[in-house]
Design an enzyme around this catalytic site. Structure first.
Site, short mmCIF file in Angstrom:
data_model
loop_
_atom_site.label_atom_id
_atom_site.label_comp_id
_atom_site.label_asym_id
_atom_site.label_seq_id
_atom_site.Cartn_x
_atom_site.Cartn_y
_atom_site.Cartn_z
N HIS A 1 3.97 7.28 3.39
CA HIS A 1 4.92 6.16 3.35
C HIS A 1 4.55 5.16 2.27
O HIS A 1 3.44 5.18 1.74
CB HIS A 1 5.02 5.46 4.71
CG HIS A 1 3.76 4.76 5.16
ND1 HIS A 1 2.76 5.39 5.88
CD2 HIS A 1 3.32 3.49 4.98
CE1 HIS A 1 1.79 4.53 6.15
NE2 HIS A 1 2.08 3.37 5.60
N GLU B 1 7.71 1.26 5.07
CA GLU B 1 7.14 0.24 5.95
C GLU B 1 7.42 -1.13 5.34
O GLU B 1 7.22 -1.32 4.13
CB GLU B 1 5.62 0.47 6.07
CG GLU B 1 4.92 -0.54 6.97
CD GLU B 1 3.40 -0.28 7.09
OE1 GLU B 1 2.90 0.68 6.45
OE2 GLU B 1 2.74 -1.04 7.80
N HIS C 1 0.82 -1.21 0.00
CA HIS C 1 0.00 0.00 0.00
C HIS C 1 0.86 1.26 0.00
O HIS C 1 2.05 1.22 0.29
CB HIS C 1 -0.98 0.03 1.19
CG HIS C 1 -0.33 0.04 2.54
ND1 HIS C 1 -0.15 -1.09 3.30
CD2 HIS C 1 0.17 1.06 3.29
CE1 HIS C 1 0.43 -0.77 4.45
NE2 HIS C 1 0.64 0.54 4.47
#
Ligand code: CO
Length: 139
Positions: free
Chosen positions: A81, A130, A8
């Site tokens: 992010h 991440e 994502h």
């Protein structure tokens, strides 16, 4: 380490409800999950499905949320992010540590219910990154 799928793109927003309306009504998103609190990360979160990935909308949960500062600098919100999948989170953590990359906090359970950690943007070409262990049953 083998780079996995882009799970994502994290997008910070001052209003998750307004952002949901934007992705639904303006961008034509058909599937948006119900927002839920993720106290471990200090955010309220929901996912907008796209055919090949997801947008993770994050709104601060409380005044000490880690994204409060980001929203002070970016009052409209914005790209926050990128999240990449790996098959083994502990192996990935050791790998990045071995490369001298700064890891922000402990490995913890992320919004998809699998372990995640964050890497410092200054060690990652300016991108808060991440790393997430792939869900076992999916894909
Ligand atoms: Co994320």
């Amino acid at each position: 380490m083998k780079l996995g799928r882009l799970n994502h793109v994290g997008v910070a927003t001052p209003s998750i409800e307004n952002s949901i309306a934007h992705y639904r009504d303006t961008m034509g998103a058909e599937v948006v999950t119900a927002p839920f609190d993720l106290p471990a990360q200090g955010v309220k979160v929901c996912f907008v499905d796209t055919p090949n990935s997801q947008i993770e909308l994050i709104e601060p949960l409380g005044a000490d949320s880690p994204i409060v500062k980001f929203l002070e600098k970016n009052p409209l919100g914005g790209q926050h992010h990128l999240c990449f999948e790996v098959t083994d989170i502990e192996e990935a953590r050791a790998y990045f540590e071995g490369k001298g990359k700064r890891i922000l906090g402990p490995t913890r359970i992320g919004a998809h219910g699998t372990p995640i950690f964050f890497l410092h943007p200054k060690d990652m070409e300016g991108v808060l990154t991440e790393i997430m262990e792939s869900p076992k049953q999916a894909h």
